[in-house]
Each structure stands twice: as structure tokens, then as C-alpha cells.
Enzyme design. Structure first.
Site, PDB file in Angstrom:
ATOM      1  N   ASP A  67       0.841  -1.205   0.000  1.00 14.31           N
ATOM      2  CA  ASP A  67       0.000   0.000   0.000  1.00 14.31           C
ATOM      3  C   ASP A  67       0.871   1.249   0.000  1.00 14.31           C
ATOM      4  O   ASP A  67       2.084   1.167   0.129  1.00 14.31           O
ATOM      5  CB  ASP A  67      -0.945  -0.009   1.219  1.00 14.31           C
ATOM      6  CG  ASP A  67      -0.197  -0.136   2.545  1.00 14.31           C
ATOM      7  OD1 ASP A  67       1.045  -0.225   2.544  1.00 14.31           O
ATOM      8  OD2 ASP A  67      -0.866  -0.152   3.595  1.00 14.31           O
ATOM      9  N   ASN A 136      -7.593  -0.210  13.751  1.00 16.33           N
ATOM     10  CA  ASN A 136      -9.003  -0.419  13.381  1.00 16.33           C
ATOM     11  C   ASN A 136      -9.206  -1.763  12.683  1.00 16.33           C
ATOM     12  O   ASN A 136     -10.271  -2.021  12.129  1.00 16.33           O
ATOM     13  CB  ASN A 136      -9.475   0.722  12.468  1.00 16.33           C
ATOM     14  CG  ASN A 136      -8.641   0.818  11.202  1.00 16.33           C
ATOM     15  OD1 ASN A 136      -7.712   0.037  11.004  1.00 16.33           O
ATOM     16  ND2 ASN A 136      -8.958   1.767  10.347  1.00 16.33           N
ATOM     17  N   HIS A 138      -7.483  -2.777  10.027  1.00 12.02           N
ATOM     18  CA  HIS A 138      -7.215  -2.766   8.583  1.00 12.02           C
ATOM     19  C   HIS A 138      -5.993  -3.637   8.244  1.00 12.02           C
ATOM     20  O   HIS A 138      -5.142  -3.912   9.083  1.00 12.02           O
ATOM     21  CB  HIS A 138      -7.072  -1.335   8.034  1.00 12.02           C
ATOM     22  CG  HIS A 138      -5.799  -0.626   8.360  1.00 12.02           C
ATOM     23  ND1 HIS A 138      -5.650   0.738   8.220  1.00 12.02           N
ATOM     24  CD2 HIS A 138      -4.598  -1.068   8.815  1.00 12.02           C
ATOM     25  CE1 HIS A 138      -4.426   1.086   8.560  1.00 12.02           C
ATOM     26  NE2 HIS A 138      -3.767   0.015   8.927  1.00 12.02           N
ATOM     27  N   GLU A 143      -9.796  -0.774   4.732  1.00  7.62           N
ATOM     28  CA  GLU A 143     -10.373  -0.221   5.953  1.00  7.62           C
ATOM     29  C   GLU A 143     -11.681  -0.938   6.302  1.00  7.62           C
ATOM     30  O   GLU A 143     -12.320  -1.532   5.421  1.00  7.62           O
ATOM     31  CB  GLU A 143     -10.664   1.275   5.746  1.00  7.62           C
ATOM     32  CG  GLU A 143      -9.442   2.102   5.360  1.00  7.62           C
ATOM     33  CD  GLU A 143      -8.522   2.419   6.524  1.00  7.62           C
ATOM     34  OE1 GLU A 143      -8.279   1.531   7.373  1.00  7.62           O
ATOM     35  OE2 GLU A 143      -8.023   3.545   6.575  1.00  7.62           O
TER      36      GLU A 143
HETATM   37  P1  PGA Z   1       2.236  -0.642  12.536  1.00  4.05           P
HETATM   38  O1  PGA Z   1       1.133  -0.519  11.393  1.00  4.05           O
HETATM   39  O2  PGA Z   1       3.033  -1.866  12.242  1.00  4.05           O
HETATM   40  O3  PGA Z   1       3.042   0.633  12.397  1.00  4.05           O
HETATM   41  O4  PGA Z   1       1.497  -0.736  13.833  1.00  4.05           O
HETATM   42  C1  PGA Z   1       0.280  -1.569  11.129  1.00  4.05           C
HETATM   43  C2  PGA Z   1      -0.772  -1.169  10.133  1.00  4.05           C
HETATM   44  O5  PGA Z   1      -1.333  -0.076  10.228  1.00  4.05           O
HETATM   45  O6  PGA Z   1      -1.076  -1.987   9.253  1.00  4.05           O
END
Ligand code: PGA
Length: 243
Positions: A67, A136, A138, A143
């Protein structure tokens, strides 16, 4: 789905690094989709070290971006581009023709999505996808609700992603939309690893593993995958019902 709970972040990272190395050992031309983010950072450092000390060559691997923040330049330190170059591509000297990331500055995001989907098909699918999980639930920028699509797509970011995402940037940055692989890509990847650490992820991990499988909680779809691993430290697994 396989669940592994390690003592701490270091041992979790070792476990994840070993698993990536094993895929590349068995298939040197593997197609890898490795997420950016704070969680896998140490795993990548350990993976790079192991690749060097054990002579595992990633040169024939193909790298697919999961992404990107739309509109954010690849030279911005908060971009996924920058993260992957710094932590994986530069230390492993991966050549540019092996790297396929979303162009977040494109004037044709839909075209960029079609290009990525085509690239994945041309490379005969993803062998290993390693993802984090958002606060959340995702995966990439899939999302909760609203953006449940199988393949690459553009998405308006959830309020949680906009706010939490600030942690990657030096300055306050306007984050409105993202471009991401879809959950179909995750389900079709030959192996998936989800990593999470820390008590702040404990509740979303509990919901992911113990509540219904639903696009309202995108990460829960990992339970429908035939070769998936959820790799946690003790804190992230602390709210799971003891088995
Ligand atoms: P993080 O992000 O590893 O920085 O917690 C995870 C994500 O948002 O997919």
C-alpha cells in the site's frame, strides 16, 4: 490459521524473519509482499542480517508493494516507499526491476491499480505476504467497511488511519486517501503472516481471532486463508481466551 505467541517483540521478530528466510531458501525467485510499518521493522533488520550471514540471496525475488499514502512522495520518510527502500531494498541491494510499488504521485490512480494487479498476475501470484494490523483492524489500506474490494483500489482513509498514520511522519501531514492491494490478494497469496506486538493491539487481535469473520474487520479474513500465521508477542495476545 496458525497462532504463535512469542515472549516478546524480539523473539516475535526472530520468528517472522526466520519464516521469510525459509520461503526464500525454498524458492529463491519468490514473490514477496512485505508491509511497511513499525511492527515488522525489527524482523526486516534480522532478515537482512540472516540473509548476509547465511548467504541467502534475495536477488531473484520480486517485491510487491502492499500500500501507499496517495499524494505522498517516495522521498518522504513517512512513505511506505521510503521505509521499504531503507529497511529492505537498499541493504539487500535489490535491483529496481524487481521492485513494484504503487506510484503515489500518479495522476491515474485507477491505472496504477490495474498495473499492479497485472504485475501480480504476470508474476504468478504472491508467495508470501507479511502484514501488520491497524488499530481499526485494517490490512494494508483495506479499511473496515466501505472499502472491501478484492484487488488493488483507491480508498478514502478511515479517521483512525489518518490519525495513527501521523506517527510515520516528521511533520503533521494531511492523509486523506491511500492505494492498496485488496483482500483477495491476501487470500490468494500462498502464505500470509500477520504480525502484531504490544498491548495497544491486544483488543483488535482478540476481535480478529475470536469474533466473526467479516469485512467490517478486514484482518479477520485471514482466518479463511489456508496457510496463514498470526505471530504475536505476549502483550498483543494478552486478551485472547486461553486455549
Ligand atoms: P504498525 O502498522 O506496524 O506501524 O502498527 C500496522 C498497520 O497499520 O497496518
Amino acid at each position: 490459521m496458525n497462532l504463535k505467541i512469542y515472549e516478546n517483540y524480539e523473539s516475535l521478530s526472530h520468528g517472522a524473519a526466520n519464516q521469510i528466510i525459509e520461503v526464500v531458501r525454498q524458492k529463491p525467485c519468490a514473490v514477496l509482499c512485505l508491509a511497511a510499518g513499525d511492527t515488522p521493522r525489527l524482523a526486516y533488520t534480522l532478515m537482512v542480517n540472516m540473509a548476509k550471514t547465511e548467504g541467502i540471496d534475495f536477488a531473484k525475488c520480486t517485491f510487491i508493494g502492499l500500500d501507499e499514502w496517495l499524494g505522498i512522495s517516495p522521498v518522504n520518510e513517512g512513505s511506505c516507499h521510503h521505509f521499504l527502500r531503507r529497511h529492505i531494498f537498499e541493504p539487500l541491494s535489490i535491483s529496481n526491476d524487481k521492485i513494484h510499488l504503487f506510484d503515489a504521485l500518479t495522476e491515474d490512480p485507477q491505472g496504477e491499480c490495474r498495473k499492479m494487479d497485472k504485475t501480480i498476475i504476470e508474476n504468478k501470484g504472491i508467495d508470501l505476504m507479511l502484514v501488520g494490523i491497524g488499530m481499526n483492524g485494517h490490512i494494508g489500506f483495506n479499511e473496515p467497511a466501505g472499502s472491501f474490494q478484492a484487488y488493488s483500489h483507491v480508498v478514502e482513509l478511515d479517521e483512525t488511519s489518518r490519525t495513527v498514520g501521523q506517527k510515520y511522519f516528521r511533520e503533521q501531514t494531511t492523509l486523506t486517501s491511500g492505494i492498496t492491494l485488496g483482500l483477495g490478494h491476501m487470500l490468494e497469496a500462498r502464505q500470509v503472516i500477520l504480525v502484531a506486538n504490544g498491548s495497544k493491539k491486544a483488543d483488535i487481535i482478540r476481535r480478529t481471532i475470536e469474533e466473526d469473520v467479516t469485512p467490517l474487520l478486514p484482518a479477520s479474513l485471514i482466518r479463511n486463508h489456508v496457510d496463514a500465521y498470526v505471530i504475536l508477542d505476549k502483550e498483543a495476545g494478552s486478551l485472547l481466551t486461553p486455549r
